[in-house]
Motif scaffolding. Sequence first.
Motif, PDB file in Angstrom:
ATOM      1  N   LEU A  32       0.820  -1.208   0.000  1.00 37.16           N
ATOM      2  CA  LEU A  32       0.000   0.000   0.000  1.00 37.16           C
ATOM      3  C   LEU A  32       0.858   1.264   0.000  1.00 37.16           C
ATOM      4  CD1 LEU A  32      -2.984   0.634  -0.134  1.00 37.16           C
ATOM      5  CD2 LEU A  32      -3.030   0.799   2.354  1.00 37.16           C
ATOM      6  N   SER A  33       2.039   1.222   0.619  1.00 39.19           N
ATOM      7  CA  SER A  33       2.892   2.399   0.607  1.00 39.19           C
ATOM      8  C   SER A  33       3.453   2.648  -0.786  1.00 39.19           C
ATOM      9  CB  SER A  33       4.034   2.250   1.615  1.00 39.19           C
ATOM     10  OG  SER A  33       4.863   3.397   1.608  1.00 39.19           O
ATOM     11  N   LEU A  34       3.969   1.609  -1.440  1.00 37.39           N
ATOM     12  CA  LEU A  34       4.490   1.795  -2.797  1.00 37.39           C
ATOM     13  C   LEU A  34       3.379   2.209  -3.758  1.00 37.39           C
ATOM     14  CD1 LEU A  34       7.112  -1.055  -3.289  1.00 37.39           C
ATOM     15  CD2 LEU A  34       7.528   1.399  -3.091  1.00 37.39           C
ATOM     16  N   ALA A  35       2.190   1.614  -3.597  1.00 37.27           N
ATOM     17  CA  ALA A  35       1.066   2.013  -4.450  1.00 37.27           C
ATOM     18  C   ALA A  35       0.739   3.483  -4.233  1.00 37.27           C
ATOM     19  CB  ALA A  35      -0.155   1.144  -4.169  1.00 37.27           C
ATOM     20  N   ASP A  36       0.796   3.930  -2.983  1.00 38.48           N
ATOM     21  CA  ASP A  36       0.534   5.335  -2.692  1.00 38.48           C
ATOM     22  C   ASP A  36       1.640   6.224  -3.229  1.00 38.48           C
ATOM     23  OD1 ASP A  36      -0.997   7.454  -1.337  1.00 38.48           O
ATOM     24  OD2 ASP A  36       0.764   7.574  -0.045  1.00 38.48           O
ATOM     25  N   CYS A  37       2.886   5.725  -3.230  1.00 37.82           N
ATOM     26  CA  CYS A  37       3.986   6.486  -3.822  1.00 37.82           C
ATOM     27  C   CYS A  37       3.725   6.729  -5.312  1.00 37.82           C
ATOM     28  CB  CYS A  37       5.308   5.747  -3.646  1.00 37.82           C
ATOM     29  SG  CYS A  37       5.997   5.808  -1.976  1.00 37.82           S
ATOM     30  N   VAL A  38       3.248   5.699  -5.990  1.00 38.60           N
ATOM     31  CA  VAL A  38       2.935   5.845  -7.411  1.00 38.60           C
ATOM     32  C   VAL A  38       1.768   6.822  -7.589  1.00 38.60           C
ATOM     33  CG1 VAL A  38       2.228   4.649  -9.519  1.00 38.60           C
ATOM     34  CG2 VAL A  38       3.771   3.514  -7.900  1.00 38.60           C
ATOM     35  N   PHE A  39       0.706   6.597  -6.834  1.00 42.46           N
ATOM     36  CA  PHE A  39      -0.508   7.407  -6.926  1.00 42.46           C
ATOM     37  C   PHE A  39      -0.224   8.873  -6.612  1.00 42.46           C
ATOM     38  CE2 PHE A  39      -4.378   9.093  -4.813  1.00 42.46           C
ATOM     39  CZ  PHE A  39      -5.315   8.904  -5.828  1.00 42.46           C
ATOM     40  N   SER A  40       0.409   9.127  -5.473  1.00 39.27           N
ATOM     41  CA  SER A  40       0.654  10.518  -5.052  1.00 39.27           C
ATOM     42  C   SER A  40       1.781  11.156  -5.841  1.00 39.27           C
ATOM     43  CB  SER A  40       0.956  10.570  -3.551  1.00 39.27           C
ATOM     44  OG  SER A  40       2.149   9.859  -3.240  1.00 39.27           O
ATOM     45  N   GLY A  41       2.785  10.359  -6.236  1.00 38.49           N
ATOM     46  CA  GLY A  41       3.868  10.899  -7.040  1.00 38.49           C
ATOM     47  C   GLY A  41       3.382  11.371  -8.396  1.00 38.49           C
ATOM     48  N   ARG A  42       2.568  10.556  -9.049  1.00 42.16           N
ATOM     49  CA  ARG A  42       2.007  10.951 -10.346  1.00 42.16           C
ATOM     50  C   ARG A  42       1.132  12.198 -10.198  1.00 42.16           C
ATOM     51  NH1 ARG A  42      -0.989   6.094 -13.053  1.00 42.16           N
ATOM     52  NH2 ARG A  42      -0.892   7.521 -14.863  1.00 42.16           N
TER      53      ARG A  42
END
Length: 533
Positions: A503-513
């Motif tokens: 969930l953290s890496l997914a959020d990194c992708v989501f929030s980074g984009r």
Amino acid sequence: MDELVVDVVIVGFGAAGACAAIEAADAGAEVLVLDRFSGGGASVVSGGVVYAGGGTAQQLDAGVEDTPDAMLDYLRQETGGVVSEETLRRFCTSSRDMITWLEGNGVPFEGSLCPYKTSYPSDDHYLYYSGSEAAGGFRDIAKPAPRGHRVKGPGTSGKLLFSRLAAAVRHRGVRVLPQAHARTLTVDDQGAVTGVVVDTLRDAPRWARAAHRHLARYAAKPGIYVPALRKALHRRAAKLERRYGRELRISARRGVILAAGGFIANREMVREHAPDHRGGLALGTSADDGSGIRLGVEAGGATAGLERISAWRFLSPPAAFLGGILVDADGGRIIDESRYGAAIGERMIAAHGGRGWLLVDEKIVAEARRDGRSQSQWFQWLQLRYLLRRGRVTGATVDEVARKAGVAPDGLLAAVEAYRAGPDPTGKPAEFARPLDAPPYSLIDVSVKPNLGYPCPMLTLGGLVVDEDTGAVRGADGRSIPGLYAAGRTAVGICSRSYVSGLSLADCVFSGRRAGINSALAQGVLDKNENVF
């Protein structure tokens, strides 16, 4: 003092920073990425698991049925309202496209489903139940589905995830400036962030840059497992920065994105915000020192959730251990053992002083020895060996093993009787329950404490408060700070209340984009109220 001028400056080159750079560059911005060391951050030392669902190609390949609504129903229980319903729904409905986007940037996935419950699969499997989807209570709310998409590569595959994202960043012509320590943000008279001032080693002697790079590398691994080594190596790296660093001022025409990770390596901040979480293994690098959060606060940003630290007390692999019962010093049950390891760690620390023992019988021990190697990565196998050797005591009866371990015998006997009688008092599904009727019995010490043989990894979840539509950092008054954005563990996000693997890496992708595209298209290019992600 040297100066540079670009459109978007990104502080931090992990997964969030890389995704932000890709989106900003694709939106036409001139982008500069800064990293204190050589890139990767905590993403490199992670397991490379991305939480995704709703019917991804990998789920379909594995014959798994999943929908965005089912994913939303599950995550609603885990996230506890840390983000709005609208944001969480957007995260779930865009989940399949997120995996496709990552694949388009060279990140490989595969739909080989793990047939047993585990905290992290062996190299035979790359799709698994990475949270509490199948645990008691959760399965009644949403149909369980495996959503842990592990990047296809040997061992812990965070390194492969980042290397592919970094290659995609450089393929777009984005400039990356390593060994650049961000010191302060520049702010104009109206409070808008206009750039960043860094100390850089770009003009330092070649040997100094090489030494700094190697010190950072070994501070990350194996330094992550030996805190004293990490601290010593980090001190030497910091000394090189002080001696050879040269100040560089960078102006950002459109925005600065803070993606510098969390603060688990900052023991003072951990003591201040989460004093009960001092016995774990700091999962990250020495750059996870809260510097990105500090920069945002100095510019007027608000924070939230700094007390939220995820502590992982995994009971599997081997899957057989899920059939035991986890008890405290009074012999009472702690939690449904099929719950995700972060939920177990949180309960142990919050309500039981971080102490816990797993009661298993001889059948479970024999099965653990039989299956432990095949179900484990090398580090999990070493931890299992420690638990079965130095981490346990045995006894011919439940009463005897309780006395040897220092657990209250009456309480443990009552817990065993209630477990055998069923239904399980903690709600553990019957498929995970075992009769515990084959002596001798073992109590395995799984307490949260400094322990190289069985460490308890921890990472911080809170950070800067951001606008959930744009990723812009918000001040105490709730207004967005012009020119300042945050992503990943520098910001409050999807996983900032409760963490499950990926969930953290997914959020990194989501929030980074989100931060990347909105910063690149700032300054009146879009209507102020238009959501671009």
